[in-house]
Design a protein around this motif. Sequence first.
Motif, PDB file in Angstrom:
ATOM      1  N   TYR A   1      -5.057  15.871 -49.360  1.00 16.89           N
ATOM      2  CA  TYR A   1      -4.996  16.920 -50.379  1.00 16.89           C
ATOM      3  C   TYR A   1      -4.190  18.124 -49.884  1.00 16.89           C
ATOM      4  O   TYR A   1      -3.896  18.262 -48.694  1.00 16.89           O
ATOM      5  N   GLU A   2      -3.840  18.971 -50.842  1.00 19.57           N
ATOM      6  CA  GLU A   2      -3.044  20.169 -50.545  1.00 19.57           C
ATOM      7  C   GLU A   2      -3.942  21.398 -50.614  1.00 19.57           C
ATOM      8  O   GLU A   2      -4.735  21.554 -51.552  1.00 19.57           O
ATOM      9  N   GLU A   3      -3.803  22.274 -49.617  1.00 24.52           N
ATOM     10  CA  GLU A   3      -4.592  23.505 -49.602  1.00 24.52           C
ATOM     11  C   GLU A   3      -3.851  24.556 -48.782  1.00 24.52           C
ATOM     12  O   GLU A   3      -3.362  24.265 -47.684  1.00 24.52           O
ATOM     13  N   ASP A   4      -3.771  25.771 -49.328  1.00 21.79           N
ATOM     14  CA  ASP A   4      -3.128  26.904 -48.643  1.00 21.79           C
ATOM     15  C   ASP A   4      -1.703  26.592 -48.208  1.00 21.79           C
ATOM     16  O   ASP A   4      -1.255  26.954 -47.111  1.00 21.79           O
ATOM     17  N   GLY A   5      -0.968  25.879 -49.064  1.00 17.14           N
ATOM     18  CA  GLY A   5       0.434  25.607 -48.784  1.00 17.14           C
ATOM     19  C   GLY A   5       0.672  24.511 -47.768  1.00 17.14           C
ATOM     20  O   GLY A   5       1.800  24.325 -47.310  1.00 17.14           O
ATOM     21  N   GLY A   6      -0.360  23.761 -47.384  1.00 16.53           N
ATOM     22  CA  GLY A   6      -0.204  22.668 -46.429  1.00 16.53           C
ATOM     23  C   GLY A   6      -1.033  21.459 -46.848  1.00 16.53           C
ATOM     24  O   GLY A   6      -1.725  21.466 -47.873  1.00 16.53           O
ATOM     25  N   PHE A   7      -0.951  20.396 -46.058  1.00 20.71           N
ATOM     26  CA  PHE A   7      -1.670  19.162 -46.360  1.00 20.71           C
ATOM     27  C   PHE A   7      -2.793  18.958 -45.362  1.00 20.71           C
ATOM     28  O   PHE A   7      -2.652  19.222 -44.163  1.00 20.71           O
ATOM     29  N   LYS A   8      -3.932  18.403 -45.886  1.00 21.09           N
ATOM     30  CA  LYS A   8      -5.106  18.131 -45.056  1.00 21.09           C
ATOM     31  C   LYS A   8      -5.709  16.791 -45.463  1.00 21.09           C
ATOM     32  O   LYS A   8      -5.427  16.271 -46.549  1.00 21.09           O
ATOM     33  N   VAL A   9      -6.559  16.293 -44.591  1.00 17.18           N
ATOM     34  CA  VAL A   9      -7.319  15.076 -44.915  1.00 17.18           C
ATOM     35  C   VAL A   9      -8.791  15.339 -44.640  1.00 17.18           C
ATOM     36  O   VAL A   9      -9.135  16.151 -43.770  1.00 17.18           O
ATOM     37  N   ALA A  10      -9.653  14.638 -45.385  1.00 13.43           N
ATOM     38  CA  ALA A  10     -11.094  14.800 -45.216  1.00 13.43           C
ATOM     39  C   ALA A  10     -11.808  13.599 -45.828  1.00 13.43           C
ATOM     40  O   ALA A  10     -11.233  12.854 -46.635  1.00 13.43           O
ATOM     41  N   SER A  11     -13.085  13.409 -45.450  1.00 15.81           N
ATOM     42  CA  SER A  11     -13.925  12.362 -46.039  1.00 15.81           C
ATOM     43  C   SER A  11     -14.606  12.904 -47.280  1.00 15.81           C
ATOM     44  O   SER A  11     -15.101  14.039 -47.291  1.00 15.81           O
ATOM     45  N   MET A  12     -14.630  12.110 -48.325  1.00 13.40           N
ATOM     46  CA  MET A  12     -15.233  12.549 -49.586  1.00 13.40           C
ATOM     47  C   MET A  12     -16.735  12.309 -49.515  1.00 13.40           C
ATOM     48  O   MET A  12     -17.189  11.194 -49.242  1.00 13.40           O
ATOM     49  N   MET A  13     -17.503  13.389 -49.784  1.00 10.78           N
ATOM     50  CA  MET A  13     -18.958  13.283 -49.775  1.00 10.78           C
ATOM     51  C   MET A  13     -19.505  13.026 -51.166  1.00 10.78           C
ATOM     52  O   MET A  13     -20.386  12.209 -51.367  1.00 10.78           O
ATOM     53  N   SER A  14     -18.990  13.783 -52.140  1.00  9.99           N
ATOM     54  CA  SER A  14     -19.431  13.613 -53.535  1.00  9.99           C
ATOM     55  C   SER A  14     -18.332  14.132 -54.436  1.00  9.99           C
ATOM     56  O   SER A  14     -17.450  14.891 -54.021  1.00  9.99           O
ATOM     57  N   GLU A  15     -18.395  13.731 -55.705  1.00 14.67           N
ATOM     58  CA  GLU A  15     -17.340  14.119 -56.635  1.00 14.67           C
ATOM     59  C   GLU A  15     -17.940  14.472 -57.980  1.00 14.67           C
ATOM     60  O   GLU A  15     -18.821  13.764 -58.489  1.00 14.67           O
ATOM     61  N   ALA A  16     -17.477  15.591 -58.566  1.00 15.28           N
ATOM     62  CA  ALA A  16     -17.873  16.004 -59.916  1.00 15.28           C
ATOM     63  C   ALA A  16     -16.665  15.878 -60.824  1.00 15.28           C
ATOM     64  O   ALA A  16     -15.646  15.280 -60.463  1.00 15.28           O
ATOM     65  N   ASP A  17     -16.758  16.503 -62.007  1.00 12.27           N
ATOM     66  CA  ASP A  17     -15.665  16.370 -62.975  1.00 12.27           C
ATOM     67  C   ASP A  17     -14.352  16.940 -62.438  1.00 12.27           C
ATOM     68  O   ASP A  17     -13.289  16.341 -62.602  1.00 12.27           O
ATOM     69  N   SER A  18     -14.400  18.138 -61.846  1.00 11.20           N
ATOM     70  CA  SER A  18     -13.154  18.784 -61.419  1.00 11.20           C
ATOM     71  C   SER A  18     -13.150  19.197 -59.963  1.00 11.20           C
ATOM     72  O   SER A  18     -12.232  19.866 -59.511  1.00 11.20           O
ATOM     73  N   SER A  19     -14.155  18.816 -59.202  1.00 10.42           N
ATOM     74  CA  SER A  19     -14.213  19.191 -57.794  1.00 10.42           C
ATOM     75  C   SER A  19     -14.922  18.126 -56.993  1.00 10.42           C
ATOM     76  O   SER A  19     -15.549  17.215 -57.553  1.00 10.42           O
ATOM     77  N   MET A  20     -14.832  18.248 -55.709  1.00 13.24           N
ATOM     78  CA  MET A  20     -15.525  17.313 -54.831  1.00 13.24           C
ATOM     79  C   MET A  20     -15.906  18.016 -53.538  1.00 13.24           C
ATOM     80  O   MET A  20     -15.272  18.995 -53.135  1.00 13.24           O
ATOM     81  N   GLN A  21     -16.940  17.495 -52.914  1.00  8.46           N
ATOM     82  CA  GLN A  21     -17.378  17.964 -51.613  1.00  8.46           C
ATOM     83  C   GLN A  21     -16.759  17.052 -50.564  1.00  8.46           C
ATOM     84  O   GLN A  21     -16.838  15.823 -50.665  1.00  8.46           O
ATOM     85  N   VAL A  22     -16.118  17.666 -49.559  1.00  7.78           N
ATOM     86  CA  VAL A  22     -15.468  16.876 -48.525  1.00  7.78           C
ATOM     87  C   VAL A  22     -15.901  17.370 -47.156  1.00  7.78           C
ATOM     88  O   VAL A  22     -16.379  18.498 -46.990  1.00  7.78           O
ATOM     89  N   GLU A  23     -15.694  16.501 -46.155  1.00  4.61           N
ATOM     90  CA  GLU A  23     -16.029  16.847 -44.782  1.00  4.61           C
ATOM     91  C   GLU A  23     -14.821  16.537 -43.900  1.00  4.61           C
ATOM     92  O   GLU A  23     -14.313  15.405 -43.879  1.00  4.61           O
ATOM     93  N   ALA A  24     -14.348  17.583 -43.191  1.00  5.33           N
ATOM     94  CA  ALA A  24     -13.200  17.408 -42.302  1.00  5.33           C
ATOM     95  C   ALA A  24     -13.627  16.668 -41.052  1.00  5.33           C
ATOM     96  O   ALA A  24     -14.828  16.520 -40.767  1.00  5.33           O
TER      97      ALA A  24
END
Length: 643
Positions: free
Chosen positions: A5-28
């Motif tokens: 995913y993209e955040e603060d002008g850069g790219f990151k990766v993370a594990s998805m914990m849960s997902e809602a309609d427009s957001s998700m909880q992730v763990e780096a």
Amino acid sequence: MNVFYEEDGGFKVASMMSEADSSMQVEAISGKRSKIKTANVLMRFEGSLAGFIEAAQAEADTLDTDFLWECCGESEFGFESLAEEYYGGKPSRQQAAAIALKLHGAPMYFYRKGKGQYKAAPEETLKAALAGVEKKRQQAELMQLMAAQLTAKQLPDSFPAKLDQLLYAPDKNAMEWKALEQAAGELKKLPVQVLHEAGAIPSIHDYHLGAFLREYFAHGTDFPDYALAPFVDELPLAQVQAFSIDDSTTTEIDDALSVTLLPNGNTQVGIHIAAPALGVAPREALDHEVMKRLSTVYMPGHKITMLPETAIRPFSLDAGETKPALSLYLEVAADHTIVQQHSRLERVQIEHNLRHDTLEPYFNEQTLETDSGHPLWQSLVFLFRFAESLEKARGKYDPSKPQPVDYNFYVSDGMISIINRQRGSPMDKLVAELMIAANSQWGLLLAEHEVSGIYRAQNGGKVYMTTKAEGHQGLGVAQYAWCTSPLRRAVDLINQRQIISVLTMQPPIYAAHGDEIVGHMRNFDQTYNAYNEFQTRMERYWCLQYLVQENIQEVEATVWRENLVRLTGMPYMTKVHALPVLKPGSKVQLAVQKIDTLLMELECRFVRVVEETVAEEIPAEAGTTEAATAEAGEAAADVVENA
């Protein structure tokens, strides 16, 4: 499941914990959990997070940006579709991420058009952008080279053509200035010091002069084409033999005096002032230039005249010539009281131009009672006694009052001599009092005829200029209009024009309190003060140069206040750190540690107390110019001429 995913002008990766309609909880990979927007997710993948971004970046570094740009075509595209085309089939997740990183890191080549979407930059636009980058790279290299040259005390090739700007009005965006700032920062010095060490300032004197000229004479000091107005040659010839008293270097002789015995036993004293108002026509080319300059600029060894030499010579009261003059005649009784006075426009024969250095041995405190042998001794002594009477009438006579010191600077072939001369000598008082009398009487003449003039006034200790006849408390006169130096001050020229209009019964040149005369007055006041500040600055420069020239290691000074002292024998004040607490007027010995004529700085170290005063007041010789001339400062401007 993992997300790229993209955040603060850069790219990151993370594990998805849960997902809602427009957001998700992730763990780096670090264990940090956060909430991200689903819209920012570019790609989902399975597998390990460890080393994913690092591997993708390593792959991205192997990709050729130009080749990718050529592969894109003109339409918008997604990073995954470009990855598929580039790798010739379905790419790995790390390969797709590598393409995304490469596209994101080359904004000149690829325009971002949305989530994971890009468009190749048009060819012409890309060429222009790349050329700009190359230009900046070359400029950065050149700037580094120039900074290195400056730190090595070498002047870069492009600097000579831009020195005026760099010294006086730097363009902070210019490459040369940035290089200069960088070098100054590395050397921990001011930019002007760096330039000087690199040989950009061959003459420190000319550097200081150049700053003044740039502000007040931006187009040079030459005069424009002009023509003197034809003036009347049929003026009546005065039946007097006039003489002037000036410094030996004075070339603009504004004023002269005469003494004539009258049949009734009284004495006629003539005050004769050069009359350039007859030749400098109002509102013509030369007058426009005069009203820009407003005054002669004085500095040690040089001056910038208000009038051109070809306009000075026809009116300067030079010995052996007959010149037009505005004369004030005072009929003086035996007790030195004024019986009557009148003014005339006439021609005057100038018999002598007396000079301070050659006159003083014959006319001083010791020669007032016995004939010294000077051909004008009798006239000079009479004028001195008359001057004392005028001073008493003003309420300013105080023979016990200490007199300040004048410092005359003489420069020859770059060598400076500073001559101290006690003010208040008989010839000083003689000239000062007669000039005060003339300026006061002519100011009264204008006021009585309701003709506008420019006056100097003092009320409550404040000196100011006005177009109304107001009192001058410091001088003890009811009005005071500068009229006696029309060759070198525009105010005097303006007042002379008004006086001549009264004497010739013509309409005045300047309307009463009109915008024109008020404008000239305000401009003069501001400019004259600036000129005086510049003269003081140049005198400070020459004081420092004198210390260097004479290799002076120790100096005596007088305490002014706290740690501020004034050097003996020159008008230079400086602060001395670690100076013991002494009363003003105490004399101290100082060791000269550092002299910097570029920055106008003098560093001294306290050595010992020479003489500790018990007085609470500062002696006259230790005062500033303003303090030293508090009583007769206005007259001193007429009398003390540093030509």
